[in-house]
Design a protein around this motif. Sequence first.
Motif, PDB file in Angstrom:
ATOM      1  N   GLN A  18       0.930  -1.419  -0.068  1.00  0.00           N
ATOM      2  CA  GLN A  18       0.222   0.273   0.003  1.00  0.00           C
ATOM      3  C   GLN A  18       1.510   1.586   0.053  1.00  0.00           C
ATOM      4  O   GLN A  18       0.318   2.469  -0.617  1.00  0.00           O
ATOM      5  CB  GLN A  18      -0.798  -0.265   0.828  1.00  0.00           C
ATOM      6  N   GLN A  65       1.448   2.508  -3.646  1.00  0.00           N
ATOM      7  CA  GLN A  65       0.798   2.545  -3.808  1.00  0.00           C
ATOM      8  C   GLN A  65       0.173   4.496  -3.337  1.00  0.00           C
ATOM      9  O   GLN A  65       0.177   5.112  -4.538  1.00  0.00           O
ATOM     10  CB  GLN A  65      -0.659   1.839  -4.229  1.00  0.00           C
ATOM     11  N   THR A  87       2.624   6.776  -4.971  1.00  0.00           N
ATOM     12  CA  THR A  87       2.679   6.836  -6.622  1.00  0.00           C
ATOM     13  C   THR A  87       0.904   8.178  -6.551  1.00  0.00           C
ATOM     14  O   THR A  87       0.946   8.610  -7.755  1.00  0.00           O
ATOM     15  CB  THR A  87       2.084   5.920  -7.157  1.00  0.00           C
TER      16      THR A  87
END
Length: 181
Positions: free
Chosen positions: A129, A132, A135
């Motif tokens: 996570q 992510q 990002t």
Amino acid sequence: MTRTLHLLCSAAPPVFDVAHVIEDAQSRGWDVCLGLTPAAAQWVSGSLDGLAALTGNPVRWQYKLPGEPDLWAPADALLFAPATFNSVNSWALGLTDRLVVGIAAEALGKGTPVVAVPCTNTALAAHPQFEQSLTVLRAAGAELLFGEGGFVPGPPGVDVPPHFPWQAALDAVDRTVTPQP
């Protein structure tokens, strides 16, 4: 001072340097408004009055009530540092139950320049996570100083990171805003 910096901090050991960071930002021409997660506020609870006096603004760690006036000037830039694993993931997911995460989320939506320095260990940084979330935040316009040139995570169990890139963070904030005449 002609520029307002919202400095937001999570509960990680670099928060104990926040007075020096405020002084450095002020020497660069920033009016600083300090926001803390509730845990960070607890960590520096003995210094809250001094930090408010240093900034000239109330230190905030909880939302104001509806109808109360805003206590801070609008931000020209925002620095979220240290931003813990929990804060980074909450921010990326839009979970704004904590004031500083809500302020950071709104800053992205308002187009306010945002610099953040995630501060975590290698084990948490390896969680899927986390990458992510980095990002998502980069895609939303946040400049994240993580890895080479920013914060490099160390092993779990080390309470105080050997180096936190406060100067690089303030330099990045300075680059986001054109100096006022």
